[in-house]
Design an enzyme around this catalytic site. Structure first.
Site, short mmCIF file in Angstrom:
data_model
loop_
_atom_site.label_atom_id
_atom_site.label_comp_id
_atom_site.label_asym_id
_atom_site.label_seq_id
_atom_site.Cartn_x
_atom_site.Cartn_y
_atom_site.Cartn_z
CE LYS A 135 -6.47 -9.11 12.43
NZ LYS A 135 -6.24 -8.05 13.61
CG HIS A 171 -2.21 -0.85 1.00
ND1 HIS A 171 -2.04 -2.39 0.80
CD2 HIS A 171 -3.41 -0.50 0.68
CE1 HIS A 171 -3.38 -2.67 0.65
NE2 HIS A 171 -4.15 -1.82 0.44
#
Lengths: 292, 192
Positions: free
Chosen positions: B104, B37
């Site tokens: 999550k 990322h």
């Protein structure tokens, strides 16, 4: 100590693949208690299936096999240097076998050499005791739950927390609120009241060596443990922060003396994938028995 | 019954999803976490073989070993905490046309806004359930940035079958994480 390499490898394998029985019981109780036909109940079912599958396949419960923390109780004269060397080799071998993820990164270069061995990895905590037995406990602590650990310095004006047990209660419950979702719940809190910034966190983690079903021998701390457990479970955070009836499986608190100027409350969070096993070794380094 | 999603996923199918809905994904997942990322957000290019358009990113650092025949074998593969990608995720959804993110713990307001804008969802897998989830990974089709970022941080291309997750942030501004946080904060205030 010819048996030591095999014993440590087996300790790592079981710690990575098997949940301690006290934690397993707490998870089953939480599954029973959860509201039926909800995503929270589904989460518990997947968690339970995962626990069974990991044990059966002898593979990691969670892919984040975490920081590798050894706690060794040993008699005076025990060769700690030799133990640490053998343990580092066992960690590297366990990584090759897939019991541990390649999980140790050089913080300067960003390189991961795949051995899980480097400065500060794994970590050893040796404690001498006046007994002949050598006991080795291992905790594998994942990064998700480590990241939600928190250290508060009291008083906290923002949380209206003063330097007393009620202030401790407020900041511990704040940590539960902030951890939701991020640390895989339902989790377990290890807390140290007092100490300095380093020892506070260190002692908070030793609380994870306790069994979930034990009780604190210090009445004030026992009461605080029960209070926080019950209050947290009334908040409706639930497994994975999905909403639900069980937010925490346990709370374990210790206290250490502090200097008058400092009042730290250090909170470590352990996820439901609670990896803690221990062994007693015989004179040859073989596993004499498993610790509860 | 869970809603079945097959990659590549259409915008219409994604926009039809609502918070709380269970899904099962079949097709391709690309893992990507912190290093990927950051790299992409700084303008880094994807390898030519990695096509995220109408695809799904999985925040996951798996345990993968080579079997005796030299084939990759996924040993454990649950989600990692997504909140760390919050500074980058929205831009990556826009730039690459991603339709879903599996992770999550949920993500924040910027990602939620990007989900609404481009038509994407956040899909929550059960944290720690590395074995159950690995069972749904049928094969490793490729791995990229292995040398640069190391195994957990590499982009792994997984072929998955009925990979289970729950929609916790939808393309309509709904977020289960925001709801539960606000409700639990209110409950806590009553008990202080």
């Amino acid at each position: 100590m010819n048996g030591l390499p095999a014993s440590l490898l087996e300790l790592i394998r079981r710690t990575s693949a098997e949940i301690p029985d006290d934690v397993q019981r707490a998870i089953l109780a939480a599954l029973e208690k959860e509201k039926k036909n909800t995503i929270a109940e589904d989460a518990f079912k997947i968690i339970q299936k995962n626990i069974e599958l990991a044990k059966q396949k002898s593979q990691p419960i969670c892919q984040d096999t975490g920081s590798v923390l050894f706690y060794v109780d040993c008699p005076p004269g025990f060769d700690q240097i030799g133990f640490a060397e053998t343990a580092r080799e066992a960690v590297t071998l366990a990584t090759r076998k897939g019991y541990l993820r390649q999980n140790s990164v050089d913080s300067i270069t960003g390189k991961n050499d795949g051995t899980n061995v480097g400065p500060g990895a794994p970590t050893f905590h040796f404690h001498q005791h006046r007994a002949p037995a050598v006991q080795v406990r291992l905790i594998l602590k994942g990064g998700g739950c480590e990241n939600v650990g928190a250290q508060y310095s009291l008083p906290s004006e923002k949380l209206h927390a003063e330097r007393d047990l009620d202030g401790c209660r407020k900041v511990i419950l704040d940590a539960v609120l902030q951890a939701q979702g991020k640390g895989c719940g339902p989790g377990v809190l290890g807390v140290c009241i007092g100490g300095d910034r380093a020892t506070g966190y260190e002692l908070s983690k030793t609380q994870f060596l306790r069994r979930l079903d034990d009780r604190n021998p210090i009445p004030e701390l026992d009461q605080l443990e029960q209070d926080i457990l019950n209050t947290a479970n009334e908040l409706g955070i639930g497994p994975m922060g999905f909403g639900g009836r069980t937010t925490l499986l346990g709370v374990k608190i210790c206290a250490a003396n502090r200097v008058p100027a400092s009042y730290f409350v250090s909170i470590s969070y352990m996820c439901w994938a609670y990896r803690r096993m221990g062994v007693t070794l015989d004179a040859e380094g073989r596993i004499a028995n498993w610790l509860g | 019954m869970p809603t079945l999603l097959t990659t590549p996923v259409s915008e219409a199918q994604i926009r039809a999803l609502k918070v709380g809905e269970a899904v099962e994904i079949t097709g391709t997942l690309f893992t990507g976490r912190d290093a990927v990322h950051k790299y992409l957000a700084k303008g880094g290019a994807l390898p030519p073989a990695v096509n995220l358009r109408d695809g799904i990113i999985y925040h996951c650092g798996p345990v993968v070993i080579k079997d005796d025949a030299g084939r990759w074998k996924v040993v454990a593969a649950g989600p990692t905490t997504s909140a760390r990608e919050e500074p980058y995720q929205g831009d990556i959804l826009r730039r690459f046309g991603v339709r879903g993110v599996i992770g999550k713990g949920g993500m924040g307001a910027r990602t939620l806004a990007a989900c609404q804008e481009v038509g994407a969802v956040y899909l929550h897998a059960i944290g720690g359930a590395a074995q159950v989830l690995a069972e749904h990974i049928k094969s490793v089709r490729g791995v990229y940035f292995f040398e640069e970022f190391g195994s957990p941080e590499a982009i792994w291309e997984f072929e998955v079958e009925r990979f289970p997750a729950v929609v916790t942030m939808d393309a309509h501004g709904g977020s289960l994480h925001r709801e539960v946080f606000e409700a639990s904060q209110a409950e806590l205030l009553k008990r202080l």
